[in-house]
Design a protein around this motif. Sequence first.
Motif, PDB file in Angstrom:
ATOM      1  N   GLU A 111     -61.747  49.310 -31.849  1.00 28.51           N
ATOM      2  CA  GLU A 111     -62.412  48.659 -32.875  1.00 28.51           C
ATOM      3  C   GLU A 111     -62.464  49.884 -33.912  1.00 28.51           C
ATOM      4  O   GLU A 111     -62.200  49.587 -35.414  1.00 28.51           O
ATOM      5  CB  GLU A 111     -63.768  48.299 -32.680  1.00 28.51           C
ATOM      6  N   THR A 112     -62.855  51.062 -33.495  1.00 28.55           N
ATOM      7  CA  THR A 112     -63.131  52.145 -34.681  1.00 28.55           C
ATOM      8  C   THR A 112     -61.639  52.556 -35.146  1.00 28.55           C
ATOM      9  O   THR A 112     -61.592  52.899 -36.403  1.00 28.55           O
ATOM     10  CB  THR A 112     -63.486  53.448 -33.850  1.00 28.55           C
ATOM     11  N   GLY A 113     -60.720  52.493 -34.277  1.00 32.57           N
ATOM     12  CA  GLY A 113     -59.290  52.694 -34.874  1.00 32.57           C
ATOM     13  C   GLY A 113     -58.868  51.918 -35.982  1.00 32.57           C
ATOM     14  O   GLY A 113     -58.234  52.116 -36.995  1.00 32.57           O
ATOM     15  N   VAL A 114     -58.931  50.657 -35.597  1.00 34.35           N
ATOM     16  CA  VAL A 114     -58.385  49.515 -36.539  1.00 34.35           C
ATOM     17  C   VAL A 114     -59.463  49.649 -37.934  1.00 34.35           C
ATOM     18  O   VAL A 114     -58.757  49.414 -38.972  1.00 34.35           O
ATOM     19  CB  VAL A 114     -59.042  48.201 -35.796  1.00 34.35           C
ATOM     20  N   LYS A 115     -60.651  50.066 -37.771  1.00 33.36           N
ATOM     21  CA  LYS A 115     -61.599  50.346 -38.803  1.00 33.36           C
ATOM     22  C   LYS A 115     -61.082  51.388 -39.964  1.00 33.36           C
ATOM     23  O   LYS A 115     -60.750  51.245 -40.994  1.00 33.36           O
ATOM     24  CB  LYS A 115     -63.046  50.601 -38.616  1.00 33.36           C
ATOM     25  N   ARG A 116     -60.712  52.354 -39.096  1.00 31.20           N
ATOM     26  CA  ARG A 116     -60.051  53.740 -39.692  1.00 31.20           C
ATOM     27  C   ARG A 116     -58.693  53.197 -40.583  1.00 31.20           C
ATOM     28  O   ARG A 116     -58.290  53.527 -41.650  1.00 31.20           O
ATOM     29  CB  ARG A 116     -59.931  54.733 -38.759  1.00 31.20           C
ATOM     30  N   LEU A 117     -57.855  52.723 -39.795  1.00 28.22           N
ATOM     31  CA  LEU A 117     -56.630  52.114 -40.182  1.00 28.22           C
ATOM     32  C   LEU A 117     -56.779  51.034 -41.577  1.00 28.22           C
ATOM     33  O   LEU A 117     -56.065  51.455 -42.576  1.00 28.22           O
ATOM     34  CB  LEU A 117     -55.750  51.116 -39.121  1.00 28.22           C
ATOM     35  N   GLY A 118     -57.585  50.123 -41.406  1.00 25.75           N
ATOM     36  CA  GLY A 118     -57.712  49.543 -42.627  1.00 25.75           C
ATOM     37  C   GLY A 118     -58.432  50.338 -43.854  1.00 25.75           C
ATOM     38  O   GLY A 118     -57.781  50.041 -45.027  1.00 25.75           O
ATOM     39  N   GLU A 119     -59.338  51.162 -43.597  1.00 27.68           N
ATOM     40  CA  GLU A 119     -59.782  51.977 -44.705  1.00 27.68           C
ATOM     41  C   GLU A 119     -58.547  53.023 -45.291  1.00 27.68           C
ATOM     42  O   GLU A 119     -58.691  53.358 -46.352  1.00 27.68           O
ATOM     43  CB  GLU A 119     -61.174  52.798 -44.103  1.00 27.68           C
ATOM     44  N   SER A 120     -57.846  53.291 -44.455  1.00 22.07           N
ATOM     45  CA  SER A 120     -56.648  54.197 -44.758  1.00 22.07           C
ATOM     46  C   SER A 120     -55.749  53.441 -45.755  1.00 22.07           C
ATOM     47  O   SER A 120     -55.618  53.936 -46.876  1.00 22.07           O
ATOM     48  CB  SER A 120     -55.856  54.951 -43.710  1.00 22.07           C
ATOM     49  N   GLY A 121     -55.381  52.299 -45.257  1.00 22.90           N
ATOM     50  CA  GLY A 121     -54.510  51.404 -46.263  1.00 22.90           C
ATOM     51  C   GLY A 121     -55.040  51.028 -47.584  1.00 22.90           C
ATOM     52  O   GLY A 121     -54.663  51.200 -48.425  1.00 22.90           O
ATOM     53  N   TYR A 122     -56.341  50.888 -47.516  1.00 24.77           N
ATOM     54  CA  TYR A 122     -57.185  50.401 -48.584  1.00 24.77           C
ATOM     55  C   TYR A 122     -57.249  51.546 -49.628  1.00 24.77           C
ATOM     56  O   TYR A 122     -57.085  51.483 -51.097  1.00 24.77           O
ATOM     57  CB  TYR A 122     -58.644  49.813 -48.379  1.00 24.77           C
ATOM     58  N   GLN A 123     -57.827  52.675 -49.095  1.00 24.14           N
ATOM     59  CA  GLN A 123     -57.766  53.891 -50.167  1.00 24.14           C
ATOM     60  C   GLN A 123     -56.577  54.326 -50.805  1.00 24.14           C
ATOM     61  O   GLN A 123     -56.246  54.743 -52.012  1.00 24.14           O
ATOM     62  CB  GLN A 123     -58.353  54.962 -49.242  1.00 24.14           C
ATOM     63  N   ALA A 124     -55.298  53.929 -50.015  1.00 22.03           N
ATOM     64  CA  ALA A 124     -53.924  54.266 -50.660  1.00 22.03           C
ATOM     65  C   ALA A 124     -53.833  53.349 -51.851  1.00 22.03           C
ATOM     66  O   ALA A 124     -53.272  53.841 -52.868  1.00 22.03           O
ATOM     67  CB  ALA A 124     -52.955  54.255 -49.561  1.00 22.03           C
ATOM     68  N   VAL A 125     -54.258  52.138 -51.765  1.00 21.42           N
ATOM     69  CA  VAL A 125     -53.873  50.982 -52.823  1.00 21.42           C
ATOM     70  C   VAL A 125     -54.906  51.007 -53.807  1.00 21.42           C
ATOM     71  O   VAL A 125     -55.000  50.275 -54.747  1.00 21.42           O
ATOM     72  CB  VAL A 125     -53.668  49.770 -52.204  1.00 21.42           C
ATOM     73  N   ALA A 126     -56.123  51.421 -53.537  1.00 19.05           N
ATOM     74  CA  ALA A 126     -57.490  51.120 -54.375  1.00 19.05           C
ATOM     75  C   ALA A 126     -57.223  51.548 -55.789  1.00 19.05           C
ATOM     76  O   ALA A 126     -57.779  51.110 -56.895  1.00 19.05           O
ATOM     77  CB  ALA A 126     -58.592  51.873 -53.970  1.00 19.05           C
ATOM     78  N   ASP A 127     -56.327  52.692 -56.025  1.00 19.50           N
ATOM     79  CA  ASP A 127     -56.124  53.234 -57.487  1.00 19.50           C
ATOM     80  C   ASP A 127     -54.667  52.731 -57.979  1.00 19.50           C
ATOM     81  O   ASP A 127     -54.402  53.316 -58.944  1.00 19.50           O
ATOM     82  CB  ASP A 127     -56.206  54.757 -57.514  1.00 19.50           C
ATOM     83  N   VAL A 128     -54.005  51.838 -57.186  1.00 11.91           N
ATOM     84  CA  VAL A 128     -52.753  51.471 -57.935  1.00 11.91           C
ATOM     85  C   VAL A 128     -52.933  50.624 -59.150  1.00 11.91           C
ATOM     86  O   VAL A 128     -53.700  49.740 -59.045  1.00 11.91           O
ATOM     87  CB  VAL A 128     -52.030  50.721 -56.585  1.00 11.91           C
TER      88      VAL A 128
END
Length: 201
Positions: free
Chosen positions: A184-201
Amino acid sequence: MAMAQTLLGPDRLMFNHNRGLWGYSGTAADGAPLTIQATGVGGPSAAIVFEELIALGAKWAVRTGTCRALTADVQLGDLIAATEFVAADGASTVLSATPPTPTPDLANRLSADHRGVVLSTDVFYEPAESDRAGHWREAGVLAVDMESTALAAVAARHGIDFASVLLVTAHWTGDARLSGEALETGVKRLGESGYQAVADV
């Protein structure tokens, strides 16, 4: 669902369940629209879903998924950002003669514990007598999944920015699997990583 609950606001909506693949859309923390879509298992399924997302107007994408690590220095629960893709699957070979690379700007914004080469294959559980993993390891491959290279090939064909970040849920050898609270922790980190990459696109 876990990523949608973490990354999308209260307006999130399950807008798709075709083929049993759930997709959520809503507003992210930065106020921009965000879609989170399951692609199924394997390059053929993922490529179909991505083609249809592009037809609906997708301009960039990050694969957030799981992988098996090939090297002992990578731990269960670690995140790997792909720096290069290797095709050992049929879909990627059909879609592109030369495996494409991640979009540098997008890939560099991914938070991860490791960065390296990701190989996509059609057979996730190799026969015991197979030594393909040994050859892949010698070639510098860090992890194996089933979808990233096919998705990258589709993105390249359409001029779509693409990157991939993967959660290590198993090693190529050994029986240990990421599970429970650690998963569960890993999935949360995974989602946050992906989101932060696209947040400023």
